[in-house]
Write an enzyme that holds these catalytic residues in place. Structure first.
Site, PDB file in Angstrom:
ATOM      1  CG  HIS A 156       4.371  -6.304  -1.115  1.00 43.24           C
ATOM      2  ND1 HIS A 156       4.571  -4.995  -1.470  1.00 43.24           N
ATOM      3  CD2 HIS A 156       3.130  -6.636  -1.565  1.00 43.24           C
ATOM      4  CE1 HIS A 156       3.496  -4.567  -2.138  1.00 43.24           C
ATOM      5  NE2 HIS A 156       2.620  -5.532  -2.206  1.00 43.24           N
TER       6      HIS A 156
ATOM      7  CE1 TYR B 260       0.865   6.892  -3.252  1.00 42.73           C
ATOM      8  CE2 TYR B 260       0.447   8.475  -1.490  1.00 42.73           C
ATOM      9  CZ  TYR B 260      -0.002   7.728  -2.564  1.00 42.73           C
ATOM     10  OH  TYR B 260      -1.325   7.821  -2.946  1.00 42.73           O
TER      11      TYR B 260
ATOM     12  CB  SER C  50      -3.827   2.358   2.083  1.00 41.37           C
ATOM     13  OG  SER C  50      -3.952   1.813   0.796  1.00 41.37           O
TER      14      SER C  50
ATOM     15  CB  SER D 144      -2.884  11.210 -13.359  1.00 42.37           C
ATOM     16  OG  SER D 144      -4.020  10.740 -14.073  1.00 42.37           O
TER      17      SER D 144
ATOM     18  CE  LYS E 231      -3.280  -1.137  -0.690  1.00 41.31           C
ATOM     19  NZ  LYS E 231      -3.555  -1.851  -1.996  1.00 41.31           N
TER      20      LYS E 231
HETATM   21  P1  A3P Z   1      -5.149   4.510  -0.963  1.00 45.09           P
HETATM   22  O1  A3P Z   1      -5.760   3.234  -0.496  1.00 45.09           O
HETATM   23  O2  A3P Z   1      -4.710   5.380   0.163  1.00 45.09           O
HETATM   24  O3  A3P Z   1      -6.005   5.245  -1.948  1.00 45.09           O
HETATM   25  P2  A3P Z   1      -0.061  -0.330  -3.685  1.00 45.09           P
HETATM   26  O4  A3P Z   1      -0.061  -0.172  -5.165  1.00 45.09           O
HETATM   27  O5  A3P Z   1       1.296  -0.356  -3.072  1.00 45.09           O
HETATM   28  O6  A3P Z   1      -0.943  -1.429  -3.235  1.00 45.09           O
HETATM   29  O7  A3P Z   1      -0.663   1.041  -3.081  1.00 45.09           O
HETATM   30  C1  A3P Z   1      -2.014   1.361  -3.280  1.00 45.09           C
HETATM   31  C2  A3P Z   1      -2.216   2.802  -2.841  1.00 45.09           C
HETATM   32  O8  A3P Z   1      -1.617   3.669  -3.817  1.00 45.09           O
HETATM   33  C3  A3P Z   1      -3.686   3.165  -2.771  1.00 45.09           C
HETATM   34  O9  A3P Z   1      -3.788   4.161  -1.750  1.00 45.09           O
HETATM   35  C4  A3P Z   1      -3.907   3.729  -4.163  1.00 45.09           C
HETATM   36  O10 A3P Z   1      -5.033   4.554  -4.293  1.00 45.09           O
HETATM   37  C5  A3P Z   1      -2.621   4.523  -4.343  1.00 45.09           C
HETATM   38  N1  A3P Z   1      -2.312   4.816  -5.756  1.00 45.09           N
HETATM   39  C6  A3P Z   1      -2.300   3.964  -6.795  1.00 45.09           C
HETATM   40  N2  A3P Z   1      -2.016   4.612  -7.939  1.00 45.09           N
HETATM   41  C7  A3P Z   1      -1.848   5.909  -7.613  1.00 45.09           C
HETATM   42  C8  A3P Z   1      -1.554   7.104  -8.368  1.00 45.09           C
HETATM   43  N3  A3P Z   1      -1.386   7.069  -9.690  1.00 45.09           N
HETATM   44  N4  A3P Z   1      -1.475   8.271  -7.693  1.00 45.09           N
HETATM   45  C9  A3P Z   1      -1.652   8.315  -6.350  1.00 45.09           C
HETATM   46  N5  A3P Z   1      -1.937   7.239  -5.594  1.00 45.09           N
HETATM   47  C10 A3P Z   1      -2.033   6.053  -6.221  1.00 45.09           C
END
Ligand code: A3P
Length: 287
Positions: A102, A187, A132, A222, A42
């Protein structure tokens, strides 16, 4: 409930089905040109995966249209019933591979260091990660039940969630960056200035970029573009793995959503714990 229990490999909690596949992870053969994307869950894994896949495709949309993100950037330790495992997917790729993991740095198979693979690590502030992760546990039904928010927060602090302690993870990879070929990205920095961070990745990968290319990648990766892209938003995984009606994978993509979840008391308790756990590192986060 039929949700599988957590198991342990090398002292780390991991999804039960992943544990069954652990021998294949240990036997995995890295290639020198593999690019590793390592994160605690996340933390922006999917976002960075999409960026790197776009950089490697050099405008060749065949690469980025090849399939869903988990097919283009396979997840090394992935194993759920009725789907190819991560190692199976990786072994079949005949192009330059981008590998998602991970794993905490101390458990990463040694072959990645032997081959001197370039590694991009993305870290995200602990409070937004736990929020998240809570929603992800709810929707990704291959996880155990998350319990209440309060219970999940406690388990997260104790490292009793899949892939263990966030503190151990971010600090371990932070320390490793001194000796290994690791680009460590936050991030929150990606949110603040995505193009600046995309430039960093180009440079790390030894690629020349034009402003136009960076702009295109910025647009394509985006939050809204990825949320609307079925190849990036995980809507193509079977319903037995994820239930997007509970919470979408592309949920909010912001910094500070933790303020909508933590009570004042939880925040004070977390801050006190956080100070102790992070006392031995110069790694800092913005919340
Ligand atoms: P949230 O649950 O806070 O929205 P991972 O890919 O490591 O599993 O992380 C997922 C998190 O990254 C989620 O956070 C998701 O919405 C966010 N995320 C994925 N793509 C993104 C992007 N292009 N810009 C910003 N956040 C992004």
């Amino acid at each position: 409930s039929s949700r599988p229990p957590i198991k342990y490999v090398s002292g780390m909690p991991i999804l039960g089905d992943f544990a069954e596949n652990w021998e294949n992870v240990k036997r995995f053969q890295a290639r020198a040109d593999d690019i590793l994307i390592a994160t605690y869950p996340k933390s922006g894994t999917t976002w960075m995966s999409e960026i790197v896949d776009h950089i490697l495709s050099e405008g060749d949309t065949v690469r980025t249209k090849r399939g869903a993100i988990y097919e283009r950037v396979p997840f090394l330790e992935y194993a759920v019933p009725d789907m190819p495992t991560g190692t199976e997917r990786l072994n079949l790729l005949d192009c330059q591979r981008v590998v998602k993991t991970h794993l905490p740095v101390e458990i990463l198979p040694k072959c990645f260091w032997d081959e001197k693979c370039k590694t991009i690590y993305i870290a995200r502030n602990a409070k937004d990660v736990v929020v998240s992760y809570f929603h992800f546990y709810r929707m990704a039904i291959v996880h155990p039940e998350p319990g209440t928010w309060e219970e999940f927060l406690q388990n997260f602090m104790e490292g009793k969630v899949a892939f263990g302690s966030w503190f151990n993870h971010v600090k371990g990879w932070w320390n490793a960056r001194k000796e290994k070929n690791i680009l460590y990205i936050l991030y929150e920095d990606m949110l603040e200035n995505p193009k600046r961070e995309i430039h960093k990745v180009f440079e790390f990968l030894g690629k020349k970029e034009s402003e136009d290319e960076v702009e295109k990648i910025h647009q394509a990766t985006s939050f809204q573009a990825m949320k609307n892209n079925p190849m990036a938003n995980y809507t193509s995984v079977p319903g037995s793995v994820m239930d997007h009606s509970v919470s979408p994978f592309m949920r909010k993509g912001i910094c500070g959503d933790w303020k909508n979840h933590f009570t004042v008391a939880q925040n004070e308790m977390f801050d006190a714990f956080y100070r102790k756990e992070m006392a031995d590192t110069d790694l800092t986060f913005r919340f």
